[in-house]
Design a protein around this motif. Structure first.
Motif, PDB file in Angstrom:
ATOM      1  N   ARG A 180      18.123   9.600  -6.987  1.00 17.41           N
ATOM      2  CA  ARG A 180      16.961  10.192  -6.330  1.00 17.41           C
ATOM      3  C   ARG A 180      16.100   9.114  -5.681  1.00 17.41           C
ATOM      4  O   ARG A 180      16.055   7.979  -6.147  1.00 17.41           O
ATOM      5  N   PRO A 181      15.380   9.474  -4.637  1.00 20.64           N
ATOM      6  CA  PRO A 181      14.480   8.503  -4.002  1.00 20.64           C
ATOM      7  C   PRO A 181      13.171   8.415  -4.775  1.00 20.64           C
ATOM      8  O   PRO A 181      12.863   9.258  -5.628  1.00 20.64           O
ATOM      9  N   SER A 182      12.403   7.402  -4.486  1.00 23.15           N
ATOM     10  CA  SER A 182      11.007   7.412  -4.916  1.00 23.15           C
ATOM     11  C   SER A 182      10.264   8.384  -4.002  1.00 23.15           C
ATOM     12  O   SER A 182      10.754   8.746  -2.923  1.00 23.15           O
ATOM     13  N   ILE A 183       9.092   8.802  -4.415  1.00 24.08           N
ATOM     14  CA  ILE A 183       8.349   9.727  -3.560  1.00 24.08           C
ATOM     15  C   ILE A 183       7.948   9.043  -2.258  1.00 24.08           C
ATOM     16  O   ILE A 183       7.879   9.677  -1.208  1.00 24.08           O
ATOM     17  N   ARG A 184       7.742   7.735  -2.294  1.00 27.77           N
ATOM     18  CA  ARG A 184       7.430   7.005  -1.061  1.00 27.77           C
ATOM     19  C   ARG A 184       8.605   7.058  -0.081  1.00 27.77           C
ATOM     20  O   ARG A 184       8.414   7.237   1.132  1.00 27.77           O
TER      21      ARG A 184
END
Length: 231
Positions: A180-184
């Motif tokens: 998953r990505p970071s929210i940034r």
């Protein structure tokens, strides 16, 4: 918040939220989550019913009853499973621990609900469509991604925005937390500042050997927080 919660409009027919407003809600929710994570706070219960809307559909992320502070130094702390079925990341069912990754997962589920206009789990649907993530991932693998867009929009949406929104939603809701990505990173794609992810054509199987996130929760009393999303 005179317009009630997001789920009233998406799932209960209170009104039809136009595409531009939906995209603004997603961007606002992402900004709020970025603020929380930078302040070392996990929300732990991001869902459509916790996104409140004012008279002009500006949004606030509410209900911080399950929120906890992140402690990077004390290591893993055990806690009871918290959240709402359909929004809880797969690893939380096994470990009972929340992280920034699990918040991102819940965010991804809400993003997909906003794009498709249906709940994350629909028990009345057949097996292939009951899970929102599995259904969308299959459409993506069959190169029919835009077919999952909310029919109530009558195709009145920006195609590039819809495509990016669905891809970000799948990326955030990846079964394996390490993917998953970071929210940034998600925000950069939503703002067209970075390319969308290159996802596998088939929904991956969860990897139980995932490297744990360094962001874990401590058992501490939640603070009283209110995040106003940008207009």
């Amino acid at each position: 918040m005179t317009s009630g919660s997001l789920d009233f409009h998406l799932f209960k027919g209170r009104s039809l939220i136009p595409w531009k407003v939906r995209y603004k809600i997603v961007q606002g929710l992402a900004s709020a989550l970025l603020y929380l994570h930078e302040e070392c706070v996990l929300h732990r219960d991001i869902k459509a019913s916790n996104i409140m809307l004012d008279s002009t559909f500006n949004a606030k992320l509410g209900d911080f009853g399950l929120a906890r502070l992140v402690d990077h130094e004390k290591g893993s702390q055990t806690t009871l499973l918290a959240g709402t079925l359909g929004y809880i990341a797969p690893e939380c069912h096994r470990t009972g621990k929340a992280s920034k990754d699990s918040d991102v997962y819940s965010f991804g589920i809400v993003v997909l609900e906003i794009a498709c206009g249906r709940r994350s789990i629909e028990p009345t649907y057949d097996d292939q469509q009951a899970s929102l993530v599995a259904w969308i991932w299959e459409a993506y693998g069959n190169q029919m991604l835009l077919d999952v867009a909310d029919e109530k929009l009558s195709k009145d949406f920006n195609v590039k925005e819809m495509e990016y929104l669905l891809l970000v939603g799948l990326w955030c809701a990846h079964p394996s937390r390490s993917m998953r990505p970071s929210i940034r990173q998600a925000i950069q794609v939503l703002n067209f500042e970075a390319a969308p992810p290159n996802l596998s054509s088939k929904m991956p199987v969860r990897n139980y050997d995932d490297t744990p996130s360094t962001s874990i929760i401590t058992i501490s009393e939640p603070g009283s927080l209110s995040i106003t999303m940008p207009r």
